[in-house]
Design an enzyme around this catalytic site. Sequence first.
Site, short mmCIF file in Angstrom:
data_model
loop_
_atom_site.label_atom_id
_atom_site.label_comp_id
_atom_site.label_asym_id
_atom_site.label_seq_id
_atom_site.Cartn_x
_atom_site.Cartn_y
_atom_site.Cartn_z
CB VAL A 86 5.56 7.30 -10.95
CG1 VAL A 86 6.76 8.28 -10.30
CG2 VAL A 86 4.91 6.45 -10.82
CD GLU B 88 -2.11 10.44 2.96
OE1 GLU B 88 -2.73 9.31 3.44
OE2 GLU B 88 -1.97 10.09 1.72
CG ASP C 203 3.89 7.03 -1.98
OD1 ASP C 203 3.05 6.85 -2.92
OD2 ASP C 203 4.84 8.12 -2.71
CE LYS D 275 4.38 8.38 -5.74
NZ LYS D 275 4.32 9.58 -5.02
N GLY E 282 -2.29 15.54 -4.93
CA GLY E 282 -3.17 16.17 -5.26
C GLY E 282 -4.39 16.27 -6.10
P1 NDP Z 1 -9.24 8.64 -1.49
O1 NDP Z 1 -9.04 7.89 -0.20
O2 NDP Z 1 -9.52 10.10 -1.67
O3 NDP Z 1 -10.80 8.10 -1.85
C1 NDP Z 1 -10.71 7.16 -2.47
C2 NDP Z 1 -12.58 6.32 -2.93
O4 NDP Z 1 -11.89 4.75 -3.06
C3 NDP Z 1 -13.11 6.74 -1.80
O5 NDP Z 1 -13.78 7.26 -2.49
C4 NDP Z 1 -13.79 6.05 -1.43
O6 NDP Z 1 -14.75 5.12 -0.70
C5 NDP Z 1 -12.85 4.47 -2.18
N1 NDP Z 1 -13.37 3.34 -2.30
C6 NDP Z 1 -12.21 2.51 -0.86
N2 NDP Z 1 -12.53 1.37 -1.24
C7 NDP Z 1 -13.74 0.81 -2.06
C8 NDP Z 1 -14.75 0.15 -1.93
N3 NDP Z 1 -13.82 -1.53 -1.72
N4 NDP Z 1 -15.79 -0.59 -3.22
C9 NDP Z 1 -15.90 1.16 -3.91
N5 NDP Z 1 -15.12 2.17 -3.74
C10 NDP Z 1 -13.76 2.58 -2.34
O7 NDP Z 1 -8.08 7.96 -2.14
P2 NDP Z 1 -7.28 9.38 -3.21
O8 NDP Z 1 -8.11 10.02 -4.36
O9 NDP Z 1 -6.51 10.22 -2.31
O10 NDP Z 1 -6.12 7.92 -4.19
C11 NDP Z 1 -6.86 7.03 -4.96
C12 NDP Z 1 -5.49 6.40 -5.82
O11 NDP Z 1 -4.32 7.77 -6.72
C13 NDP Z 1 -4.69 5.75 -5.01
O12 NDP Z 1 -4.47 5.28 -6.28
C14 NDP Z 1 -3.32 6.57 -4.66
O13 NDP Z 1 -2.22 5.56 -4.76
C15 NDP Z 1 -3.64 7.58 -6.18
N6 NDP Z 1 -3.29 9.08 -6.11
C16 NDP Z 1 -3.09 10.15 -5.05
C17 NDP Z 1 -2.76 10.85 -5.26
C18 NDP Z 1 -3.24 12.15 -3.92
O14 NDP Z 1 -2.72 12.99 -3.74
N7 NDP Z 1 -4.78 11.89 -4.10
C19 NDP Z 1 -1.99 11.47 -5.74
C20 NDP Z 1 -1.17 10.15 -7.19
C21 NDP Z 1 -1.60 9.01 -6.45
P3 NDP Z 1 -16.19 6.61 -0.15
O15 NDP Z 1 -15.54 7.69 -0.74
O16 NDP Z 1 -17.30 6.27 0.05
O17 NDP Z 1 -15.03 5.97 0.94
N1 HSE Z 2 2.00 10.54 -0.39
C1 HSE Z 2 2.35 10.65 -1.87
C2 HSE Z 2 3.05 11.73 -1.37
C3 HSE Z 2 1.35 11.57 -2.84
O1 HSE Z 2 3.49 12.32 -0.05
O2 HSE Z 2 3.66 12.64 -2.48
C4 HSE Z 2 1.30 11.21 -3.94
O3 HSE Z 2 2.42 9.95 -4.71
#
Ligand code: NDP
Ligand code: HSE
Length: 434
Positions: free
Chosen positions: A134, A192, A203, A207, A309
Amino acid sequence: MSARAGRPIKVALLGCGTVGGEVARLLTEQAGELAARVGAPLELAGIAVRRPDKHPELPPELLTSDATALVESDVDVVVELIGGIEPARTWLLAALRAGKSVVTANKALLAEHSAELSEAADATGADLYFEASVAGAIPLLRPLRESLAGDRITRVMGIVNGTTNYILSAMDSTGAGYAETLDEASRLGYAEADPTADVDGYDAASKAAILASLAFHTRVTAADVHREGIAGVSASDIVAAKVLGRTVKLLAICERVTSADGTESVSVRVHPVMLPRTHQLSGVGGAFNAVYVEADAAGELMFYGQGAGGAPTASAVLGDLVAVARNQVVSGRGPRESAHAALPVRPMGQTPTRYHVSLDVADVPGVLAQVAQVFAAHDVSIATVRQRDRHSTASLVIVTHLAKDAALQSTVDEIGKMDVVREVVSVMRVEGED
Ligand code: NDP
Ligand code: HSE
């Protein structure tokens, strides 16, 4: 001294995308500093991704597509940054049942399965930390779970989705409509490719469930959260808000509600609101997050910062990783789930809210009285009325006192059907004025 002091703490990283990539970088670049803070080195034992061949930037000996084997190996902590319910749920349950601590940013998983995950952690004494789930970088869950554990929290209200805040801020500053602004946000990379989870409020609802569970010591899931997104917010709503010195925000609102007979319940909801421009949350623009907390003894608190981010979110993940690693060094554990209050979740229709209703009506004698009569018939008390004459119509802006949301909805439905009402220009809940 604990038997494990000084021995490396082996970390499995599941997912190496936007957030995981930054976690891997910081773990490597700051290895010495982190070891000093923890009291033992943090050793990155393996990184599971879906497509290892797409990650030439990572050490090949650490990469695997077999997350199950990595979780089952002799690691001490599993950091999950994959997202989604499955297979993340299965891997985290396996880790916790094996006594391995878990750090995750997965709000969707926690909002549905936190009870199951917490029970698995309790059964083995493992830690389950999720600060990044969150409001990204903002230290918020630990203050709710630990710093405010001795207080009685009455309300948590905030902007917890950056994408929708960016869109509403842009609509406010340009006067453009929702669809046009969403297109622009997608073009600039703020929204996105599939913005559904953000713009439809899923989302923020996940949270809100996590925040309410911690604030009120009660299990709240995403299904308990009343959810409305921003697709229905029009340029007319933004103008109507501006005229009254208000701004439109998508808020997650978690409130303790006390009935006349003293029984307590919680209201957890996500929907657009009009806020006075003087309110602390009104000034939060662009993709930033901010959460406002009220507690009996502490009073009002405000948390503000980057809610998403790679690097900001990785900061929260690493903070959790240091915390669980420190616990392992001293053979201790962090706070367990606290759900003892088990307060009922109040249905939205029974939740007290206030409405802003903006109407164009026929400018003839008795219209104001007819409209006011509909409010009275639904037991809704009017707080203010403003009228502005146009040629043959008058613009009426009505703000109510608190009333049950169901009564306010029925009032608006009936008013929309009145012959004297030419147009319902804007209807929105009002917050921040009580
Ligand atoms: P991404 O989509 O950028 O990355 C996901 C990763 O998970 C990739 O490396 C992908 O592999 C891997 N992956 C997906 N499926 C599988 C699987 N079945 N087995 C193994 N690896 C797998 O996600 P984010 O980094 O953006 O988000 C990650 C988490 O953080 C989520 O829960 C999101 O809600 C949370 N979050 C994200 C924020 C953000 O700003 N991005 C902010 C706050 C929370 P590959 O690289 O090979 O595709
Ligand atoms: N999609 C989310 C946002 C990412 O826009 O705030 C952070 O959880």
